[in-house]
Design a protein around this motif. Structure first.
Motif, PDB file in Angstrom:
ATOM      1  N   LYS A   1      -4.610  -1.315  15.571  1.00 57.10           N
ATOM      2  CA  LYS A   1      -5.961  -0.092  14.776  1.00 57.10           C
ATOM      3  C   LYS A   1      -6.844   0.070  15.552  1.00 57.10           C
ATOM      4  CE  LYS A   1      -3.562  -2.158  10.846  1.00 57.10           C
ATOM      5  NZ  LYS A   1      -4.257  -3.353   9.412  1.00 57.10           N
TER       6      LYS A   1
ATOM      7  N   THR B   1       0.865   1.355  12.616  1.00 55.14           N
ATOM      8  CA  THR B   1      -0.274   1.794  12.535  1.00 55.14           C
ATOM      9  C   THR B   1      -1.188   1.941  13.850  1.00 55.14           C
ATOM     10  OG1 THR B   1      -0.351  -0.526  13.207  1.00 55.14           O
ATOM     11  CG2 THR B   1      -0.094   0.126  10.100  1.00 55.14           C
TER      12      THR B   1
ATOM     13  N   LEU C   1       0.807  -1.556  -0.130  1.00 55.08           N
ATOM     14  CA  LEU C   1       0.061   0.128   0.070  1.00 55.08           C
ATOM     15  C   LEU C   1       0.607   0.946   0.059  1.00 55.08           C
ATOM     16  CD1 LEU C   1      -3.371   1.457   0.539  1.00 55.08           C
ATOM     17  CD2 LEU C   1      -2.497   1.308   3.097  1.00 55.08           C
ATOM     18  N   VAL C   2       0.897   2.257  -1.030  1.00 62.05           N
ATOM     19  CA  VAL C   2       0.843   4.018  -0.754  1.00 62.05           C
ATOM     20  C   VAL C   2       0.848   4.369  -0.936  1.00 62.05           C
ATOM     21  CG1 VAL C   2       3.145   4.360  -2.346  1.00 62.05           C
ATOM     22  CG2 VAL C   2       3.702   2.352  -2.340  1.00 62.05           C
ATOM     23  N   LEU C   3       0.505   5.211  -0.254  1.00 60.01           N
ATOM     24  CA  LEU C   3       0.037   5.855   0.419  1.00 60.01           C
ATOM     25  C   LEU C   3      -0.014   7.931  -0.797  1.00 60.01           C
ATOM     26  CD1 LEU C   3      -1.855   5.469   3.431  1.00 60.01           C
ATOM     27  CD2 LEU C   3      -2.876   5.096   1.119  1.00 60.01           C
ATOM     28  N   PHE C   4      -1.338   8.872  -0.129  1.00 57.26           N
ATOM     29  CA  PHE C   4      -0.256  10.478  -0.657  1.00 57.26           C
ATOM     30  C   PHE C   4       1.922  10.884  -1.163  1.00 57.26           C
ATOM     31  CE2 PHE C   4      -0.185  10.915   3.351  1.00 57.26           C
ATOM     32  CZ  PHE C   4      -1.828  10.772   3.748  1.00 57.26           C
ATOM     33  N   ASP C   5       1.879  10.659  -0.287  1.00 56.08           N
ATOM     34  CA  ASP C   5       2.704  10.268   0.706  1.00 56.08           C
ATOM     35  C   ASP C   5       4.454  10.096  -0.034  1.00 56.08           C
ATOM     36  OD1 ASP C   5       2.625   7.849   1.939  1.00 56.08           O
ATOM     37  OD2 ASP C   5       4.476   8.169   3.477  1.00 56.08           O
TER      38      ASP C   5
ATOM     39  N   TRP D   1      -4.054   5.229  13.858  1.00 51.28           N
ATOM     40  CA  TRP D   1      -4.559   4.742  12.793  1.00 51.28           C
ATOM     41  C   TRP D   1      -5.971   4.943  14.048  1.00 51.28           C
ATOM     42  CZ3 TRP D   1      -4.640   0.135   8.253  1.00 51.28           C
ATOM     43  CH2 TRP D   1      -3.716   0.763   7.554  1.00 51.28           C
TER      44      TRP D   1
ATOM     45  N   TYR E   1       6.115   0.394  10.533  1.00 51.68           N
ATOM     46  CA  TYR E   1       5.327   1.184  10.666  1.00 51.68           C
ATOM     47  C   TYR E   1       4.031   0.972  11.545  1.00 51.68           C
ATOM     48  CZ  TYR E   1       1.022   2.893   6.888  1.00 51.68           C
ATOM     49  OH  TYR E   1       0.796   3.897   6.597  1.00 51.68           O
TER      50      TYR E   1
ATOM     51  N   TYR F   1       2.999   7.450  -3.447  1.00 56.49           N
ATOM     52  CA  TYR F   1       2.608   7.415  -4.461  1.00 56.49           C
ATOM     53  C   TYR F   1       2.864   7.761  -5.729  1.00 56.49           C
ATOM     54  CZ  TYR F   1      -1.600   5.945  -7.822  1.00 56.49           C
ATOM     55  OH  TYR F   1      -1.898   5.351  -9.339  1.00 56.49           O
TER      56      TYR F   1
ATOM     57  N   LYS G   1      12.311  11.389   2.935  1.00 54.73           N
ATOM     58  CA  LYS G   1      11.298  10.943   1.573  1.00 54.73           C
ATOM     59  C   LYS G   1      12.234  11.582  -0.078  1.00 54.73           C
ATOM     60  CE  LYS G   1       7.283  11.394   3.847  1.00 54.73           C
ATOM     61  NZ  LYS G   1       5.957  11.255   4.471  1.00 54.73           N
TER      62      LYS G   1
END
Lengths: 415, 138
Positions: free
Chosen positions: B90, B44, A212-216, B47, B42, A218, B21
């Motif tokens: 989660k 999670t 899963l690759v989100l808005f950060d 969430w 990650y 993709y 990034k």
């Protein structure tokens, strides 16, 4: 060198697949691609290939299987048409997004409804934004030659994108033609050993595909995919040169036919280019400076090259064997028109939709287009930027075409 | 047009550190994850809107929560319930739903935020909280 056989487009494609001998083929039969799969299945059962052949239950599964195989680290191929390509839809984007070098033959066919099995390019045109390289072939020989080259293009480290090799359903897929096959060992040497990148089955270097690759992130991955497409033209050209050395046959990303000194011309993909060339010869014999630009590589689209090669024309018709309802024109027409936007020298442009559902496009039809172009080139106005070629009963478009055909005949352009 | 062409991004791509990034030319080709087991990094737990709070005094250590947790966020030690891994939990509430002793209560995260990450008095009355949010693996 090689062997001349009589083959349909599908048989030629199946022969290329036999010689490529991919590790995995997963396919589902659909008209007009069916005998690619049928023929290849017989090669498997006769032990002529070492391929793991997976007779899946749908095209969605066919594409899923070749995606899994390719990610696992092997060379994987498939073939489809029309509804089958439509059913593959979500997997097409996954194959391209994961940068998997899958090669697929597409025997172009109309999309339902109404149900139709014959040739037009609506199926692959709809997939033009999926991230696949798309190469359109004009005849059986080119389909064979291009499929072999596609392996090298797809797997090139600078490209790493899946490739569709498209050829017109029935017109190319089912009609017999002389096809010169290369020797098996030449093809084997040309495609070379498959070198996987990050294979899933490499347990010493474990990787994951399809996270899963989100808005950060993709956006960056999609942009990088576009870069693979930007590198493709050079690779396609290099592979074509290398292929010419072993075969004596060379194909560019676009092919010019008497266009350099032409005043009027058509842009067309696939088998209709051959028809157009015949018409151009006839017109040239009458002193009319006509030419053809056959676009082979729709993706990547040779924007700058087309603008440069066609800028000198007085009038140009782009012929689309697919429509984009509600748009300014067909998909190729839209794109060629855009290609000229930044050019100071550009022809007057019309866009014709032709041959949907396998409607025959005759030399007379093409001659009528050139006749319209001649009138425009002589200072006439573009009255109908979009027209339908060979359509019955249309209030405007159909009548224009029929009238133009009659005029073309009367003018003696084609006795 | 798209004229920028840096060196082949895929071939040189390395695993991406979570906080730096990279630009589009430096991400791994095809979004391939080049490190195994990095899902553990990650958080999670971010969430979560509701937090499972376990009253360990009344817990019967049947470990149904451990069996049913879809994220492996129940920490067990010596065959006994130890804690919830709030870094990964989660807050789906399956543990609370399955608990036969009814000792797992789902509490709104806002209640913890109001108390600056510490359990509020109201929550403490409901059960004893052993793990804080953001603590990796407890």
């Amino acid at each position: 060198m090689g062997k001349l056989i009589a083959a349909t487009g599908n048989q030629a494609v199946a022969q290329a697949m036999r010689q490529i001998d991919p590790h995995v083929v997963a396919a589902y039969p659909i008209t007009p691609q069916t005998d690619v799969v049928e023929e290849f299945a017989s090669f498997v059962s006769d032990g002529l290939v070492s391929t793991e052949f997976v007779p899946v239950e749908s095209e969605h599964s066919a594409m899923s299987t070749v995606i899994g195989s390719s990610a696992a680290g092997v060379r994987a191929m498939t073939a489809t048409s029309s509804q089958g390509l439509a059913l593959m839809w979500e997997m097409l984007y996954i194959a391209a997004g994961l940068r998997l070098p899958i090669v697929m033959a597409v025997a172009n066919r109309a999309l339902s409804a109404p149900l139709n099995i014959h040739g037009d390019q609506s199926d692959s045109m709809g997939a033009r934004d999926s991230g696949w390289i798309q190469l359109y072939c004009k005849n059986q020989q080119e389909a064979y030659d291009t499929l072999i080259q596609a392996i090298r293009i797809a797997e090139h480290k600078d490209v790493r994108l899946p490739v569709m090799v498209c050829y017109d359903g029935f017109i190319v897929s089912h009609s017999l033609s002389g096809v010169t096959l290369l020797d098996d060992d030449k093809v084997k040497a040309f495609v070379g050993k498959h070198v996987p990148l990050y294979p899933l089955l490499d347990s010493k270097n474990p990787v994951s595909y399809g996270g899963l690759v989100l808005f950060d992130f993709y956006f960056e991955f999609r942009r990088q995919m576009v870069d693979g497409m930007a590198r493709a033209p050079r690779v396609i050209d290099e592979v074509a040169m290398e292929f010419a050395e072993i075969s004596g046959r060379h194909y560019g990303r676009y092919e010019k036919y008497k266009i350099d000194d032409a005043e009027i011309g058509v842009v067309v993909l696939g088998s209709a280019a051959s028809t157009s060339e015949v018409v151009v010869d006839e017109l040239r014999a009458k002193g009319i400076k006509a030419g053809v630009m056959r676009l082979k590589s729709l993706r990547p689209f040779p924007r700058e090259e087309l603008a440069k090669e066609l800028g000198h024309l007085k009038a140009l018709a782009v012929l689309d064997r697919a429509d984009s309802p509600g748009a300014l024109g067909g998909p190729v027409g839209l794109e060629v028109r855009s290609a000229f936007f930044e050019s100071e020298k550009r022809p007057k442009l019309i866009n014709g939709i032709y041959g949907l559902g396998g409607r025959d496009t005759t030399p007379e039809h093409i001659a009528s287009v050139f006749y319209s172009l001649q009138k425009i080139a002589e200072g006439g106005k573009v009255e109908e930027p979009l027209f339908y070629l060979g359509l019955r009963g249309g209030k405007d478009d159909g009548r224009q075409s029929e009238a133009a055909i009659a005029q073309a005949r009367a003018a003696g352009q084609r006795a | 047009m798209k004229s920028e062409q840096k060196e082949n991004p895929g071939a040189s791509a390395k695993a991406v550190a979570p906080k730096e990034k990279p630009g589009w030319a430096d991400v791994p080709i095809g979004a391939v994850v080049l490190e195994a087991g990095c899902g553990v990094e990650y958080e999670t737990g971010e969430w979560r809107s509701e937090r499972p709070v376990v009253n360990t005094d009344k817990c019967i250590n049947c470990l149904f929560c451990w069996v049913f947790c879809p994220d492996g966020a129940v920490i067990v030690e010596n065959e006994k319930f130890k804690a919830i891994d709030y870094y990964h939990c989660k807050g789906c509430g399956i543990c609370s739903n399955e608990c036969p002793a009814k000792v797992i209560t789902m509490v709104e995260e806002t209640k913890f935020q109001e108390a600056n990450g510490e359990a509020s008095a109201a929550v403490q009355g409901n059960g004893n909280i052993k793990a804080k949010t953001g603590g990796k693996g407890e």
